[in-house]
Design a protein around this motif. Sequence first.
Motif, PDB file in Angstrom:
ATOM      1  N   GLY A  46      44.200  34.924  46.548  1.00  0.00           N
ATOM      2  CA  GLY A  46      42.866  35.233  45.783  1.00  0.00           C
ATOM      3  C   GLY A  46      41.702  34.551  46.434  1.00  0.00           C
ATOM      4  O   GLY A  46      41.982  34.037  47.541  1.00  0.00           O
ATOM      5  N   GLY A  47      40.692  34.959  45.700  1.00  0.00           N
ATOM      6  CA  GLY A  47      39.275  34.357  46.025  1.00  0.00           C
ATOM      7  C   GLY A  47      38.936  32.886  45.104  1.00  0.00           C
ATOM      8  O   GLY A  47      39.935  32.228  44.860  1.00  0.00           O
ATOM      9  N   SER A  48      37.607  33.058  45.176  1.00  0.00           N
ATOM     10  CA  SER A  48      36.983  31.755  44.405  1.00  0.00           C
ATOM     11  C   SER A  48      37.508  31.604  42.979  1.00  0.00           C
ATOM     12  O   SER A  48      37.827  30.658  42.448  1.00  0.00           O
ATOM     13  CB  SER A  48      35.645  31.690  44.468  1.00  0.00           C
ATOM     14  N   GLY A 127      34.252  35.104  33.630  1.00  0.00           N
ATOM     15  CA  GLY A 127      34.884  35.334  34.873  1.00  0.00           C
ATOM     16  C   GLY A 127      34.482  36.400  35.564  1.00  0.00           C
ATOM     17  O   GLY A 127      34.331  37.432  34.806  1.00  0.00           O
ATOM     18  N   SER A 128      34.655  36.274  36.753  1.00  0.00           N
ATOM     19  CA  SER A 128      33.958  37.614  37.518  1.00  0.00           C
ATOM     20  C   SER A 128      34.978  38.663  37.411  1.00  0.00           C
ATOM     21  O   SER A 128      36.079  38.612  37.473  1.00  0.00           O
ATOM     22  CB  SER A 128      33.751  37.363  39.037  1.00  0.00           C
ATOM     23  N   SER A 129      34.221  39.900  37.435  1.00  0.00           N
ATOM     24  CA  SER A 129      35.365  41.229  37.591  1.00  0.00           C
ATOM     25  C   SER A 129      35.790  41.545  38.711  1.00  0.00           C
ATOM     26  O   SER A 129      35.282  40.879  39.902  1.00  0.00           O
ATOM     27  CB  SER A 129      34.399  42.437  36.991  1.00  0.00           C
ATOM     28  N   SER A 130      36.768  42.406  38.989  1.00  0.00           N
ATOM     29  CA  SER A 130      37.300  42.599  40.411  1.00  0.00           C
ATOM     30  C   SER A 130      36.436  43.364  41.301  1.00  0.00           C
ATOM     31  O   SER A 130      35.298  43.760  40.780  1.00  0.00           O
ATOM     32  CB  SER A 130      38.776  43.517  40.083  1.00  0.00           C
ATOM     33  N   GLN A 134      33.516  46.208  40.434  1.00  0.00           N
ATOM     34  CA  GLN A 134      32.075  46.148  40.618  1.00  0.00           C
ATOM     35  C   GLN A 134      31.523  47.187  41.514  1.00  0.00           C
ATOM     36  O   GLN A 134      30.457  47.712  41.374  1.00  0.00           O
ATOM     37  CB  GLN A 134      31.762  44.630  41.475  1.00  0.00           C
ATOM     38  N   THR A 135      32.124  47.826  42.546  1.00  0.00           N
ATOM     39  CA  THR A 135      32.024  48.754  43.373  1.00  0.00           C
ATOM     40  C   THR A 135      31.796  49.901  42.552  1.00  0.00           C
ATOM     41  O   THR A 135      30.712  50.610  42.655  1.00  0.00           O
ATOM     42  CB  THR A 135      33.295  48.907  44.393  1.00  0.00           C
ATOM     43  N   ARG A 136      32.792  50.273  41.797  1.00  0.00           N
ATOM     44  CA  ARG A 136      32.653  51.490  40.733  1.00  0.00           C
ATOM     45  C   ARG A 136      31.292  51.366  39.842  1.00  0.00           C
ATOM     46  O   ARG A 136      30.611  52.487  39.846  1.00  0.00           O
ATOM     47  CB  ARG A 136      33.756  51.404  39.760  1.00  0.00           C
ATOM     48  N   THR A 137      30.854  50.250  39.454  1.00  0.00           N
ATOM     49  CA  THR A 137      29.493  50.052  38.845  1.00  0.00           C
ATOM     50  C   THR A 137      28.146  50.443  39.773  1.00  0.00           C
ATOM     51  O   THR A 137      27.430  51.235  39.116  1.00  0.00           O
ATOM     52  CB  THR A 137      29.357  48.711  38.011  1.00  0.00           C
ATOM     53  N   ARG A 223      37.963  45.960  48.501  1.00  0.00           N
ATOM     54  CA  ARG A 223      38.575  44.504  48.210  1.00  0.00           C
ATOM     55  C   ARG A 223      37.798  43.484  48.737  1.00  0.00           C
ATOM     56  O   ARG A 223      37.052  43.535  49.531  1.00  0.00           O
ATOM     57  CB  ARG A 223      39.855  44.498  48.996  1.00  0.00           C
ATOM     58  N   GLY A 224      37.861  42.608  47.801  1.00  0.00           N
ATOM     59  CA  GLY A 224      37.258  41.203  48.368  1.00  0.00           C
ATOM     60  C   GLY A 224      38.104  39.991  49.231  1.00  0.00           C
ATOM     61  O   GLY A 224      39.091  40.632  49.835  1.00  0.00           O
TER      62      GLY A 224
END
Length: 267
Positions: A46-48, A127-130, A134-137, A223-224
Amino acid sequence: MDHPSGNTQRLVTIAARCGYTAKGMIYITIGWLSMMAVLGMGGSNGGSTEAINKLATQPFGSVLIALLAVGLFGYTAWRLVQAFFDAENKGRDWKGILTRLGYVLSGLIYAGVAINCVELLLDSGGGSSSTSSQTRTVMAHPGGIVAIFLVGLGFLGVGLRQIWRGWHHSYEKNWHLNEMTRTQRLVAANVSRVGLTARGIVFMIVALFLCLSAINTDPDDARGLGGALSAVAEQPFGPWLLSLVALGLMAYGGYCLVNARFRDVDA
């Protein structure tokens, strides 16, 4: 702008050193969780966000998250000082402006992580979205696909720059080398080289997925950091590769801790 001095400079120094410490702890946690996943000991790629969620479950987790939030807000402040006061003499040509804009972007990204910490403390369900959402937005807006492709190229450039810095030791010009022993210099240099190289590789993987997402007009391809680590794990010899990357990210955390202690943070 006039450069700060006196009490203001002391606040900048504290903010920067706390910020590098917080950033280092996050990367060490990300690397550690990936290593635990490889060993089948309950970790994750995972990330942060995943890292701070894991830290929150530890003894005194709320205190840890609160300290992280303070440190990351401090890091944001330091990045803004670097940008607006030109603390590292990047200048006002196109290259300097781009570098200073990068400082602003970096600061805002870690401000977002700090806000996630605050939301977790308040149990607000934040919490941050995936990355894909975010890319879709972004893609839903005119020019969004081009923007995602440019962001991908930006990650590619940052990744290459990280690797270059790691192997050319350019970061050492920002350290107070006279305060370090010979052993400390050797250890710090090797840790930094490994850490910057690993982070650069991960950023290049993120760049690949973002560019593919734009080319295929499919936000689900994006992907992040966590997705990049999962992609490494899916390759032949994936567990071995992921172990190396995990160790590298922990080394990058160590590089941040070296910055927290020895970096020149004179504004």
